[in-house]
Design a protein around this motif. Structure first.
Motif, PDB file in Angstrom:
ATOM      1  N   UNK A   1     -43.258  11.158 -42.996  1.00  0.00           N
ATOM      2  CA  UNK A   1     -44.563  10.419 -42.487  1.00  0.00           C
ATOM      3  C   UNK A   1     -45.660  11.515 -41.899  1.00  0.00           C
ATOM      4  N   UNK A   2     -46.995  11.309 -42.455  1.00  0.00           N
ATOM      5  CA  UNK A   2     -47.933  12.114 -41.679  1.00  0.00           C
ATOM      6  C   UNK A   2     -48.009  11.778 -40.553  1.00  0.00           C
ATOM      7  N   UNK A   3     -48.179  13.020 -39.703  1.00  0.00           N
ATOM      8  CA  UNK A   3     -48.555  12.799 -38.141  1.00  0.00           C
ATOM      9  C   UNK A   3     -49.778  13.510 -37.852  1.00  0.00           C
ATOM     10  N   UNK A   4     -50.951  12.913 -38.255  1.00  0.00           N
ATOM     11  CA  UNK A   4     -52.174  13.487 -37.846  1.00  0.00           C
ATOM     12  C   UNK A   4     -52.262  13.994 -36.441  1.00  0.00           C
ATOM     13  N   UNK A   5     -51.768  13.174 -35.344  1.00  0.00           N
ATOM     14  CA  UNK A   5     -51.839  13.511 -33.931  1.00  0.00           C
ATOM     15  C   UNK A   5     -51.137  14.881 -33.793  1.00  0.00           C
ATOM     16  N   UNK A   6     -49.925  15.039 -34.300  1.00  0.00           N
ATOM     17  CA  UNK A   6     -49.184  16.312 -34.218  1.00  0.00           C
ATOM     18  C   UNK A   6     -50.033  17.346 -34.777  1.00  0.00           C
ATOM     19  N   UNK A   7     -50.335  17.174 -35.988  1.00  0.00           N
ATOM     20  CA  UNK A   7     -51.304  18.247 -36.691  1.00  0.00           C
ATOM     21  C   UNK A   7     -52.563  18.664 -35.825  1.00  0.00           C
ATOM     22  N   UNK A   8     -53.133  17.683 -35.163  1.00  0.00           N
ATOM     23  CA  UNK A   8     -54.193  18.052 -34.163  1.00  0.00           C
ATOM     24  C   UNK A   8     -53.867  18.826 -33.069  1.00  0.00           C
TER      25      UNK A   8
END
Length: 76
Positions: free
Chosen positions: A13-20
């Motif tokens: 599942x894509x984790x945009x907060x983790x990527x940020x």
């Protein structure tokens, strides 16, 4: 008694907060960060009579989106 519920996005599942966070760490000059997964910890202050099956029921009904999140239950 305190019970902790650790909630994380499921693998894949894509984790945009983790990527940020990963991007921000790189911008701050930190190297060697290959990935970041961000989650949440919920701390429940419960009576001694509350057991793990009851906490699992709380998770399935309200605390966790089981489609995209997984969780673990522990005690403090």
């Amino acid at each position: 008694m305190q019970v902790t519920v650790t909630v994380m996005l499921k693998n894949g599942v894509l984790d945009p907060q983790g990527e940020a966070v990963k991007s921000a760490l790189g911008a701050l000059g930190f190297s060697g960060i290959n990935g970041v997964r961000q989650g949440k910890i919920i701390v429940l202050d419960v009576d001694d009579g509350v057991d793990v099956p009851q906490v699992n029921e709380m998770c399935s009904q309200l605390l966790v989106n089981s489609v995209i999140e997984s969780y673990t239950v522990g005690t403090v």
